[in-house]
Design an enzyme around this catalytic site. Structure first.
Site, PDB file in Angstrom:
ATOM      1  N   HIS B  98       0.852  -1.194   0.000  1.00  0.00           N
ATOM      2  CA  HIS B  98       0.000   0.000   0.000  1.00  0.00           C
ATOM      3  C   HIS B  98       0.887   1.243   0.000  1.00  0.00           C
ATOM      4  O   HIS B  98       1.399   1.629   1.047  1.00  0.00           O
ATOM      5  CB  HIS B  98      -0.915   0.021   1.233  1.00  0.00           C
ATOM      6  CG  HIS B  98      -1.912  -1.080   1.249  1.00  0.00           C
ATOM      7  ND1 HIS B  98      -3.016  -1.080   0.421  1.00  0.00           N
ATOM      8  CD2 HIS B  98      -1.993  -2.226   1.972  1.00  0.00           C
ATOM      9  CE1 HIS B  98      -3.731  -2.186   0.646  1.00  0.00           C
ATOM     10  NE2 HIS B  98      -3.125  -2.890   1.573  1.00  0.00           N
ATOM     11  N   HIS B 108      -0.587  -6.548  -5.538  1.00  0.00           N
ATOM     12  CA  HIS B 108      -0.659  -7.830  -4.849  1.00  0.00           C
ATOM     13  C   HIS B 108       0.013  -8.882  -5.713  1.00  0.00           C
ATOM     14  O   HIS B 108      -0.128  -8.861  -6.936  1.00  0.00           O
ATOM     15  CB  HIS B 108      -2.138  -8.199  -4.638  1.00  0.00           C
ATOM     16  CG  HIS B 108      -2.383  -9.656  -4.408  1.00  0.00           C
ATOM     17  ND1 HIS B 108      -2.924 -10.479  -5.376  1.00  0.00           N
ATOM     18  CD2 HIS B 108      -2.151 -10.431  -3.332  1.00  0.00           C
ATOM     19  CE1 HIS B 108      -3.013 -11.710  -4.887  1.00  0.00           C
ATOM     20  NE2 HIS B 108      -2.564 -11.716  -3.661  1.00  0.00           N
ATOM     21  N   VAL B 111       2.466 -16.470  -5.112  1.00  0.00           N
ATOM     22  CA  VAL B 111       2.830 -17.719  -5.794  1.00  0.00           C
ATOM     23  C   VAL B 111       2.763 -18.831  -4.759  1.00  0.00           C
ATOM     24  O   VAL B 111       3.145 -18.636  -3.603  1.00  0.00           O
ATOM     25  CB  VAL B 111       4.237 -17.666  -6.443  1.00  0.00           C
ATOM     26  CG1 VAL B 111       4.175 -16.967  -7.807  1.00  0.00           C
ATOM     27  CG2 VAL B 111       5.262 -16.975  -5.560  1.00  0.00           C
ATOM     28  N   HIS B 177     -20.887  -7.175  -6.156  1.00  0.00           N
ATOM     29  CA  HIS B 177     -21.857  -6.210  -5.613  1.00  0.00           C
ATOM     30  C   HIS B 177     -21.566  -4.778  -6.064  1.00  0.00           C
ATOM     31  O   HIS B 177     -22.363  -3.883  -5.816  1.00  0.00           O
ATOM     32  CB  HIS B 177     -21.924  -6.308  -4.088  1.00  0.00           C
ATOM     33  CG  HIS B 177     -20.665  -5.896  -3.379  1.00  0.00           C
ATOM     34  ND1 HIS B 177     -19.568  -6.723  -3.247  1.00  0.00           N
ATOM     35  CD2 HIS B 177     -20.321  -4.740  -2.776  1.00  0.00           C
ATOM     36  CE1 HIS B 177     -18.624  -6.098  -2.580  1.00  0.00           C
ATOM     37  NE2 HIS B 177     -19.044  -4.892  -2.275  1.00  0.00           N
ATOM     38  N   GLY B 261      -5.749 -20.169  10.346  1.00  0.00           N
ATOM     39  CA  GLY B 261      -4.453 -19.587   9.981  1.00  0.00           C
ATOM     40  C   GLY B 261      -4.086 -18.462  10.932  1.00  0.00           C
ATOM     41  O   GLY B 261      -4.890 -18.057  11.776  1.00  0.00           O
ATOM     42  N   ARG B 262      -2.872 -17.923  10.774  1.00  0.00           N
ATOM     43  CA  ARG B 262      -2.430 -16.837  11.656  1.00  0.00           C
ATOM     44  C   ARG B 262      -3.114 -15.532  11.216  1.00  0.00           C
ATOM     45  O   ARG B 262      -2.767 -14.957  10.186  1.00  0.00           O
ATOM     46  CB  ARG B 262      -0.901 -16.711  11.590  1.00  0.00           C
ATOM     47  CG  ARG B 262      -0.363 -15.666  12.561  1.00  0.00           C
ATOM     48  CD  ARG B 262       1.166 -15.673  12.576  1.00  0.00           C
ATOM     49  NE  ARG B 262       1.669 -14.701  13.532  1.00  0.00           N
ATOM     50  CZ  ARG B 262       2.118 -13.486  13.198  1.00  0.00           C
ATOM     51  NH1 ARG B 262       2.142 -13.093  11.932  1.00  0.00           N
ATOM     52  NH2 ARG B 262       2.565 -12.652  14.134  1.00  0.00           N
TER      53      ARG B 262
END
Lengths: 301, 301
Positions: B98, B108, B111, B177, B261-262
């Site tokens: 960012h 972004h 892989v 949306h 997940g973390r």
């Protein structure tokens, strides 16, 4: 066929939206609600009202909607297979208020009515709703007041109602990936049809009417408390959790977006300004660290 | 059993993360990445690196992870029933940057490699990944450059690869949306096992290696462009769409949160500061209104 019940619920909900808007404009003292009336291609519409950049409320959004469709989607009749494929009508008022002062909690309220119709059959209907409070710097006396109003409005409907709706609220507004509740809870109910229409409608009215009694005294008490950058930044950070909940978990939001609802009306629940910070942890012993103790369900009354 | 392939992919991915971090620190010129190494109870772990409050990058996050589990969850083997219940290993590098200046696009890249193992059987494996660009004030020459790099890195693998991965990217990074893409696209691929391991691994390396060639020239060209409050506020508003996409649609994010997940590593993709505004529409003819034309798939090369 549709029941006359819809018009009664409709009348109550529109009036409720009007009353809450009037009270919030008085409480804010500066900004006014702006209304967007909208229609839905598939049937029905609504009136979305947003007060932006107020003195007390950075953003306050409250929507009324009444929508209908020719066939229930499979998800909506999963638990009631006998009504699969029926036409339906859904009505509701939903609000989220984001105050400016971090000492004033964010809040959410929703009351809704659903009816599934078929020719020559009695309609199948149910109510849902509730309200919940999301403080940044919680005060025990405020949270106790909030839950006392909730308990007292439930009391006429039976002793078991408050504990049941309180627990349901704690379970619903829960961020699994954070292992914390969204706030300090309140009331939540869904699929309510027990005891007949009059009783259920009365309960939904009690919840809708009780909201201002629960919220406004806290606003009045905290709106002028001093705060600085630390509190503002913490508020912005915690608002991130509100975004996470609403976009990852909230069934109303996700169903609305997936079913082609009016995006702007659905997402007006999102806070006007937000901050995300990787691996943030408040320092032990600070006012900010205290909040975590309140994001575990607790008996408040 | 596990294949030796895992160690080769592991080596490439760790080195890729190191190279990208080094290049981004040079490009930023002020801040450094901070690393959190973490382990997962169920097996494996990762190293999450975040550069915060830089000169060029308001936040840059890049994670390497290598996790394993004893049994594939049903969702993961839905399309490959023959591997249901196998043990598995997943490796990947994922980044979201960012930038501070609204003239520099958000980006972004990801892989990944997946392998399902069973005693006495050959492992079943596949690759996935891609990169995509999300400008606020798009420039045609930048977007063309981005897609040219993407096309050129695909070329050695066959003529059909670029158009296919380009289209897949447009389809994947799409906010239903809002009826708009997240940005101007790039490459996306999944379930890649065609042509054998060496060929697929080479393609994944080409995507990972190509990312900096695609992104850094745009950063260099736009990092010093002047901007004011209008551009900053528009950037914060548009970052809201990034949040909407990642929390409502992104399969990696949702699967990560649901599978334990973390959380901090998964949500480091979220922008540091964001703004939501009810019913915002840029005035016709402004630079902000131009963006909408870029959020519809287009051929860029």
């Amino acid at each position: 066929m549709q029941s006359g019940q819809i018009e009664r619920v409709d009348g109550f909900l529109r009036a409720l939206q009007d009353r809450i808007c009037a009270a919030i404009e008085v409480a804010d003292g500066a900004a006014r609600f702006r209304e967007d009336a909208w229609q839905r291609d598939e049937g029905g519409g609504g009136r979305t009202r947003v007060l932006a950049d107020g003195q007390v409320f950075e953003q306050a959004g409250i929507g009324f909607s009444r929508v209908r469709g020719p066939r229930l989607p499979p998800a909506a009749s999963a638990r009631r297979p006998e009504i699969a494929g029926r036409s339906w009508t859904a009505l509701g008022v939903s609000l989220v208020f984001h105050p400016r002062n971090p000492h004033v909690p964010t809040t959410h309220m929703n009351v809704r009515y659903f009816e599934a119709q078929a020719d020559g059959e009695l309609p199948v209907w149910w109510f849902g709703g509730g309200f919940d409070l999301t403080p940044f710097y919680p005060r025990d006396e405020d949270v106790r007041h909030w839950h006392r109003v909730a308990r007292d409005l439930c009391a006429p409907f039976g002793e078991e109602i408050y504990p049941r709706c309180k627990r349901w609220c704690d379970e619903y507004f829960y961020l699994k990936h954070r292992n914390e509740t969204r706030g300090v809870g309140g009331l939540f109910f869904d699929d309510l049809d027990e005891g007949g229409f009059e009783r259920c409608f009365a309960f939904m009215q009690a919840v809708g009417n009780g909201f201002l009694d629960a919220y406004l005294p806290i606003v009045a008490l905290r709106r002028d408390e001093a705060y600085g950058d630390t509190e503002r930044e913490f508020q912005l950070y915690r608002r991130g959790r509100y975004v996470e909940f609403n976009l990852v978990y909230d069934r109303g939001t996700l169903f609305g977006l997936q079913s082609g609802g009016r995006t702007e009306s659905i997402l007006m629940s999102l806070p006007p300004r937000v901050r995300f910070e990787y691996a943030y942890k408040p320092a032990a012993g600070t006012a900010e660290a205290r909040l975590a103790d309140y994001l575990v369900p607790r008996d408040w009354v």
